[in-house]
Design an enzyme around this catalytic site. Structure first.
Site, mmCIF file in Angstrom:
data_model
loop_
_atom_site.group_PDB
_atom_site.id
_atom_site.type_symbol
_atom_site.label_atom_id
_atom_site.label_comp_id
_atom_site.label_asym_id
_atom_site.label_seq_id
_atom_site.Cartn_x
_atom_site.Cartn_y
_atom_site.Cartn_z
ATOM 1 C CB SER A 61 -0.984 0.076 1.199
ATOM 2 O OG SER A 61 -0.230 0.011 2.476
ATOM 3 N N GLY A 98 -5.140 7.546 14.442
ATOM 4 C CA GLY A 98 -5.065 6.083 14.509
ATOM 5 C C GLY A 98 -3.992 5.661 15.077
ATOM 6 C CG LEU A 102 -2.835 7.834 18.469
ATOM 7 C CD1 LEU A 102 -3.739 7.240 19.396
ATOM 8 C CD2 LEU A 102 -2.773 9.318 18.665
ATOM 9 C CB VAL A 153 -7.109 18.620 8.654
ATOM 10 C CG1 VAL A 153 -6.057 19.499 7.877
ATOM 11 C CG2 VAL A 153 -6.562 18.133 10.011
ATOM 12 C CG MET A 233 -4.696 -2.666 5.037
ATOM 13 S SD MET A 233 -5.157 -1.241 4.161
ATOM 14 C CE MET A 233 -3.581 -0.740 3.214
ATOM 15 C CB ALA A 235 3.830 -6.885 9.272
ATOM 16 C CG HIS A 236 0.858 -9.747 12.579
ATOM 17 N ND1 HIS A 236 1.147 -8.692 12.790
ATOM 18 C CD2 HIS A 236 -0.435 -9.849 12.904
ATOM 19 C CE1 HIS A 236 0.018 -8.009 13.349
ATOM 20 N NE2 HIS A 236 -0.783 -8.774 13.740
ATOM 21 C CG HIS A 358 3.589 -13.968 42.158
ATOM 22 N ND1 HIS A 358 2.687 -12.622 41.818
ATOM 23 C CD2 HIS A 358 4.291 -13.414 43.190
ATOM 24 C CE1 HIS A 358 3.133 -11.712 42.861
ATOM 25 N NE2 HIS A 358 4.031 -12.304 43.728
HETATM 26 C C1 LIG Z 1 5.139 3.211 9.248
HETATM 27 C C2 LIG Z 1 4.429 2.064 9.371
HETATM 28 C C3 LIG Z 1 4.344 1.444 10.474
HETATM 29 C C4 LIG Z 1 3.952 0.043 10.463
HETATM 30 N N1 LIG Z 1 3.930 -0.559 11.498
HETATM 31 C C5 LIG Z 1 3.593 -1.896 11.626
HETATM 32 C C6 LIG Z 1 3.644 -2.683 12.638
HETATM 33 O O1 LIG Z 1 4.194 -2.208 13.610
HETATM 34 N N2 LIG Z 1 3.065 -3.930 12.846
HETATM 35 C C7 LIG Z 1 2.383 -4.221 11.540
HETATM 36 O O2 LIG Z 1 1.887 -5.787 11.667
HETATM 37 N N3 LIG Z 1 2.334 -3.709 10.478
HETATM 38 C C8 LIG Z 1 2.797 -2.471 10.476
HETATM 39 N N4 LIG Z 1 2.627 -1.954 9.364
HETATM 40 C C9 LIG Z 1 1.990 -2.403 8.256
HETATM 41 C C10 LIG Z 1 2.953 -3.284 7.364
HETATM 42 O O3 LIG Z 1 3.993 -2.387 6.976
HETATM 43 C C11 LIG Z 1 2.190 -3.796 6.113
HETATM 44 O O4 LIG Z 1 0.801 -4.287 6.541
HETATM 45 C C12 LIG Z 1 3.086 -5.019 5.556
HETATM 46 O O5 LIG Z 1 4.043 -4.533 4.952
HETATM 47 C C13 LIG Z 1 2.208 -5.197 4.266
HETATM 48 O O6 LIG Z 1 3.093 -6.228 3.559
HETATM 49 P P1 LIG Z 1 2.718 -6.368 2.044
HETATM 50 O O7 LIG Z 1 3.582 -7.605 1.661
HETATM 51 O O8 LIG Z 1 1.469 -6.546 1.541
HETATM 52 O O9 LIG Z 1 3.335 -4.850 1.433
HETATM 53 P P2 LIG Z 1 4.761 -4.371 1.479
HETATM 54 O O10 LIG Z 1 5.483 -4.891 2.671
HETATM 55 O O11 LIG Z 1 4.585 -2.696 1.283
HETATM 56 O O12 LIG Z 1 5.628 -4.972 0.456
HETATM 57 C C14 LIG Z 1 5.484 -4.412 -1.044
HETATM 58 C C15 LIG Z 1 6.535 -4.639 -1.592
HETATM 59 O O13 LIG Z 1 6.243 -4.854 -3.104
HETATM 60 C C16 LIG Z 1 7.077 -3.868 -3.879
HETATM 61 N N5 LIG Z 1 6.366 -3.381 -5.163
HETATM 62 C C17 LIG Z 1 5.285 -2.889 -5.321
HETATM 63 N N6 LIG Z 1 4.886 -2.574 -6.564
HETATM 64 C C18 LIG Z 1 5.727 -3.359 -7.358
HETATM 65 C C19 LIG Z 1 5.956 -3.676 -8.799
HETATM 66 N N7 LIG Z 1 4.988 -3.138 -9.806
HETATM 67 N N8 LIG Z 1 7.096 -4.244 -8.958
HETATM 68 C C20 LIG Z 1 7.985 -4.887 -8.228
HETATM 69 N N9 LIG Z 1 8.006 -4.496 -6.678
HETATM 70 C C21 LIG Z 1 6.720 -3.941 -6.371
HETATM 71 C C22 LIG Z 1 7.282 -2.579 -2.976
HETATM 72 O O14 LIG Z 1 8.501 -1.988 -3.202
HETATM 73 C C23 LIG Z 1 7.624 -3.482 -1.546
HETATM 74 O O15 LIG Z 1 9.035 -3.846 -1.375
HETATM 75 C C24 LIG Z 1 3.173 -0.505 9.191
HETATM 76 C C25 LIG Z 1 3.194 0.326 8.075
HETATM 77 C C26 LIG Z 1 3.654 1.587 8.229
HETATM 78 C C27 LIG Z 1 3.720 2.266 6.868
#
Ligand SMILES: Cc1cc2nc3c(=O)[nH]c(=O)nc-3n(C[C@H](O)[C@H](O)[C@H](O)COP(=O)(O)OP(=O)(O)OC[C@H]3O[C@@H](n4cnc5c(N)ncnc54)[C@H](O)[C@@H]3O)c2cc1C
Length: 384
Positions: A61, A98, A102, A153, A233, A235-236, A358
């Site tokens: 995203s 959100g 925070l 805003v 949305m 990571a896990h 404990h």
């Molecule tokens: C500031 C921040 C803090 C966060 N903290 C947490 C947290 O503490 N815990 C948690 O669980 N989640 C957290 N998240 C959310 C988490 O990062 C995402 O939910 C997770 O990374 C989603 O994984 P994904 O594999 O779907 O996408 P991503 O990890 O975004 O990976 C997508 C990859 O695809 C690549 N890509 C995109 N389009 C193309 C293309 N056309 N060709 C080749 N490569 C491409 C991108 O470069 C990227 O490397 C956070 C997010 C942000 C922004």
């Protein structure tokens, strides 16, 4: 701040190197470049076609960009920009109360910024149990973080070398000056330039890729997971969806129970949640009971000097634990107990008969579960 950045960059780069080694060791070929779809069995990377029996779209995203006046001014950033900052801003305004908003509010407040948060909804953390947002607001106030909820805003302009944000609040129109403004108001699917339309891959009304419960899109053999399909949305969640999608490609029937996926906020104090919120249970008209335990009555929290917050447990009329919501020390670690309860449909009696060590913070979890049936012996009887 330069040292903070250096440490962060080292940690990230170690992690990236480790993952690259794992990919290599597991026989995964990595091709660097921008990928777009040619057909349902071919991706194009910098003009070179690469074939596969199946495709898995996991492009993540990007920050949603609202049509807000002044969003393009220097100093108005998204999380990417804030994470590269080599100076602590004197005044930081954050649009969005959100999880991400925070977390940055707490981090930059600890670094010394004067932080103000603007949230459109009536309460903070509106995707979580209401009580968490309400309590968090009190803890933020104690840390001198200014919070405006029900605040829209309206725009940002530049004035005398500083940014000036205008918002309409319950108390009328308000102007706040800031050196940096963080937009933390949501993210959208990253699908640009991928040629999804050529294959006829369906998107939902918000632009996320539509999938079935096996992560299959409407095009045979093409799967999608992670932020690009919306949902939690996290990571896990993305990671587990990836595993499930590949298992489904291999003919298995893997379906994820989203009710048991935890979510954490790395604020001060931490927040963690799993399962139904109280509002969701009420909306379904279900009978339920609540148990709560304050960290102020927990010995380990007292020795740590981190007594703010509580554990809240929700159970249905059959005793089954439906949700757990924690605000307090190590909430993100403690929530795993709630995840096990929700995932395995444990009952209050299953947990009441489970002895907790404990002195640990986990005793607060056990006491909250016991409180569902007024059996917490470490709460004063007057509390009931
Ligand atoms: C500031 C921040 C803090 C966060 N903290 C947490 C947290 O503490 N815990 C948690 O669980 N989640 C957290 N998240 C959310 C988490 O990062 C995402 O939910 C997770 O990374 C989603 O994984 P994904 O594999 O779907 O996408 P991503 O990890 O975004 O990976 C997508 C990859 O695809 C690549 N890509 C995109 N389009 C193309 C293309 N056309 N060709 C080749 N490569 C491409 C991108 O470069 C990227 O490397 C956070 C997010 C942000 C922004």
């Amino acid at each position: 701040m330069a040292e903070v950045l250096l440490r962060k960059n080292n940690l990230v780069s170690n992690s990236v190197t480790g993952i690259e080694k794992l990919l290599h060791a597991n026989g995964v070929e990595r091709v660097k470049g921008f990928a777009s779809l040619l057909d349902k069995n071919t991706v194009l990377v910098d003009g070179e076609p690469i074939k596969g029996r199946n495709l898995l779209l996991a492009t993540g995203s990007i920050p949603a960009s609202p049509a807000l006046l002044g969003m393009d001014l220097p100093g108005v950033v998204t999380s990417d920009g804030l994470l590269e900052m080599d100076k602590v801003p004197e005044r930081l305004a954050i649009i969005g109360g959100g999880v991400m908003g925070l977390e940055f509010a707490c981090i930059f407040n600890a670094f010394g910024s004067q932080v103000t948060v603007f949230e459109y909804m009536p309460e903070l953390l509106n995707t979580m149990d209401n009580e968490l947002g309400k309590r968090m607001r009190v803890f933020l106030k104690k840390q001198n973080i200014e919070v405006y909820t029900s605040a829209t805003v309206q725009g940002i302009n530049s004035r005398g070398g500083r940014l000036c944000l205008t918002a309409s609040t319950k108390k009328g129109s308000l102007e706040t000056e800031a050196d940096i403004i963080l937009f933390a108001g949501g993210r959208k699917a990253n699908t640009k330039g991928m040629n999804l339309e050529k294959l006829g891959i369906e998107l939902d009304e918000k632009g996320f890729i539509k999938v079935d419960r096996h992560y299959l899109t409407n095009v045979e053999g093409v799967y999608a997971i992670g932020d690009v399909i919306g949902g939690p949305m996290l990571a896990h969640a993305a990671s587990e969806e990836g595993i499930a999608a590949v298992e489904n490609m291999a003919g298995m029937n893997r379906v994820i129970n989203y009710q048991a996926i935890p979510a954490c906020a790395f604020t001060f104090p931490e927040i963690a949640t799993v399962g139904f919120s109280e509002a969701e249970i009420k909306a379904q008209g279900m009978a339920y009971r609540t148990g709560k335990f304050q960290f102020s009555a927990n010995g380990k929290a007292q020795t740590m000097g981190e007594t703010e917050g509580m554990v809240k447990v929700l159970a249905d009329s059959n005793d089954r634990i439906l949700g757990m919501h924690i605000i307090g020390p190590h909430a993100s670690d403690l929530i795993m107990e709630g995840v096990m309860m929700v995932k395995n449909q444990l009952t209050v009696s299953d947990v009441v008969e489970t002895v907790h060590p404990h002195p640990t913070l986990s005793e607060a979890v056990a006491e909250a579960v016991k409180d569902v049936y007024d059996q917490s012996i470490h709460l004063l009887p007057s509390r009931r």
